[in-house]
Design a protein around this motif. Structure first.
Motif, PDB file in Angstrom:
ATOM      1  N   ARG A  87       0.830  -1.211   0.000  1.00 23.68           N
ATOM      2  CA  ARG A  87       0.000   0.000   0.000  1.00 23.68           C
ATOM      3  C   ARG A  87       0.862   1.258   0.000  1.00 23.68           C
ATOM      4  O   ARG A  87       0.567   2.230  -0.695  1.00 23.68           O
ATOM      5  CB  ARG A  87      -0.935  -0.008   1.216  1.00 23.68           C
ATOM      6  N   GLU A  90       2.220   1.776  -3.448  1.00 25.57           N
ATOM      7  CA  GLU A  90       1.187   2.305  -4.339  1.00 25.57           C
ATOM      8  C   GLU A  90       0.943   3.790  -4.091  1.00 25.57           C
ATOM      9  O   GLU A  90       0.803   4.580  -5.039  1.00 25.57           O
ATOM     10  CB  GLU A  90      -0.111   1.514  -4.139  1.00 25.57           C
ATOM     11  N   GLN A  91       0.896   4.183  -2.815  1.00 27.89           N
ATOM     12  CA  GLN A  91       0.722   5.598  -2.497  1.00 27.89           C
ATOM     13  C   GLN A  91       1.906   6.418  -2.999  1.00 27.89           C
ATOM     14  O   GLN A  91       1.734   7.537  -3.501  1.00 27.89           O
ATOM     15  CB  GLN A  91       0.549   5.774  -0.987  1.00 27.89           C
ATOM     16  N   GLU A  92       3.119   5.869  -2.859  1.00 27.21           N
ATOM     17  CA  GLU A  92       4.294   6.580  -3.358  1.00 27.21           C
ATOM     18  C   GLU A  92       4.222   6.760  -4.873  1.00 27.21           C
ATOM     19  O   GLU A  92       4.587   7.820  -5.400  1.00 27.21           O
ATOM     20  CB  GLU A  92       5.559   5.825  -2.964  1.00 27.21           C
ATOM     21  N   LYS A  93       3.743   5.721  -5.588  1.00 22.03           N
ATOM     22  CA  LYS A  93       3.606   5.839  -7.043  1.00 22.03           C
ATOM     23  C   LYS A  93       2.578   6.910  -7.402  1.00 22.03           C
ATOM     24  O   LYS A  93       2.787   7.717  -8.311  1.00 22.03           O
ATOM     25  CB  LYS A  93       3.195   4.497  -7.638  1.00 22.03           C
ATOM     26  N   LYS A  94       1.448   6.926  -6.675  1.00 25.75           N
ATOM     27  CA  LYS A  94       0.421   7.940  -6.937  1.00 25.75           C
ATOM     28  C   LYS A  94       0.959   9.336  -6.674  1.00 25.75           C
ATOM     29  O   LYS A  94       0.714  10.268  -7.458  1.00 25.75           O
ATOM     30  CB  LYS A  94      -0.803   7.666  -6.068  1.00 25.75           C
ATOM     31  N   ILE A  95       1.688   9.491  -5.585  1.00 23.19           N
ATOM     32  CA  ILE A  95       2.261  10.805  -5.257  1.00 23.19           C
ATOM     33  C   ILE A  95       3.261  11.225  -6.330  1.00 23.19           C
ATOM     34  O   ILE A  95       3.311  12.396  -6.740  1.00 23.19           O
ATOM     35  CB  ILE A  95       2.917  10.767  -3.868  1.00 23.19           C
ATOM     36  N   GLU A  96       4.060  10.264  -6.787  1.00 22.14           N
ATOM     37  CA  GLU A  96       5.037  10.583  -7.837  1.00 22.14           C
ATOM     38  C   GLU A  96       4.336  11.005  -9.129  1.00 22.14           C
ATOM     39  O   GLU A  96       4.748  11.974  -9.789  1.00 22.14           O
ATOM     40  CB  GLU A  96       5.917   9.356  -8.088  1.00 22.14           C
ATOM     41  N   MET A  97       3.254  10.287  -9.483  1.00 24.62           N
ATOM     42  CA  MET A  97       2.501  10.643 -10.692  1.00 24.62           C
ATOM     43  C   MET A  97       1.865  12.030 -10.549  1.00 24.62           C
ATOM     44  O   MET A  97       1.878  12.835 -11.491  1.00 24.62           O
ATOM     45  CB  MET A  97       1.424   9.588 -10.958  1.00 24.62           C
ATOM     46  N   ARG A  98       1.319  12.325  -9.366  1.00 28.85           N
ATOM     47  CA  ARG A  98       0.736  13.649  -9.148  1.00 28.85           C
ATOM     48  C   ARG A  98       1.806  14.733  -9.220  1.00 28.85           C
ATOM     49  O   ARG A  98       1.559  15.815  -9.768  1.00 28.85           O
ATOM     50  CB  ARG A  98       0.051  13.685  -7.782  1.00 28.85           C
TER      51      ARG A  98
END
Length: 206
Positions: A87, A90-98
């Protein structure tokens, strides 16, 4: 057997009753000593059993069932930690994409702001040129009105709106403006005078 032999030996030697009594006392003492030794051994055995029962067990030593339970709990804990790590990733990937999307948006906004600034500068230059051209046109037109005969100029100004006529008369030389005002109808001249006076009152005084 030994005691019996001793008794016979004493009798042969003529020890008599005293010897017999002594022999009985020795035997009784031996029996009492053996009984006491057995009791002491029994008490020692009981104390050892009691100490063993009262001695706290090592918390690290566990029963087979408990060891199986601990392995199960450890397995559950490891599974929960792995899920949590997934999890977090996944949050780190979302933050990176944002963050990347925000960086792209920021770059786009910067470009648009630069384009707007260029457009604003171009518009300002255009307005400045337009203002300069309009000012030049007004100056030339004012000079034309000043060069006209007062009677002709008065007829032309009488056909204008008072605000429009006041704007030109305010730019003309005082003598030329006075000549035009003298040829205007009284109500027209009064309206233009009021407009000119109102403009002068709005001018800041030093």
């Amino acid at each position: 057997m030994k005691l019996f032999k001793k008794r016979k030996a004493l009798r042969k030697k003529g020890g008599g009753t005293v010897g017999l009594i002594a022999l009985l006392l020795v035997g009784s003492a031996a029996l009492r000593a053996g009984s006491e030794a057995g009791s002491a051994y029994a008490e020692a055995t009981k104390d050892q059993i009691r100490e063993t029962a009262e001695t706290p067990k090592d918390p690290t030593s566990k029963m087979p069932g408990q060891q199986t339970m601990d392995r199960s709990e450890m397995s559950n804990l490891l599974t929960a930690l792995l899920k949590r790590e997934m999890r977090v990733k996944e949050q780190e990937k979302k933050i990176e994409m944002r963050s990347k999307a925000l960086a792209v948006a920021d770059e786009e906004i910067t470009k648009r702001l630069a384009a707007l600034e260029q457009a604003e500068n171009a518009l300002r230059e255009t307005l400045s040129l337009a203002d300069g051209a309009a000012e030049g046109d007004l100056a030339r037109l004012t000079a034309v009105y000043e060069s006209m005969k007062p009677k002709d100029a008065a007829a032309l100004f009488g056909a204008m709106e008072p605000d429009f006529a006041a704007g030109f008369l305010g730019r003309m030389r005082p003598d030329a403006a006075a000549s035009v005002m003298a040829g205007l109808p009284a109500d027209m001249a009064y309206a233009i005078s009021v407009i000119l006076a109102g403009r002068n009152t709005k001018v800041p005084k030093s």
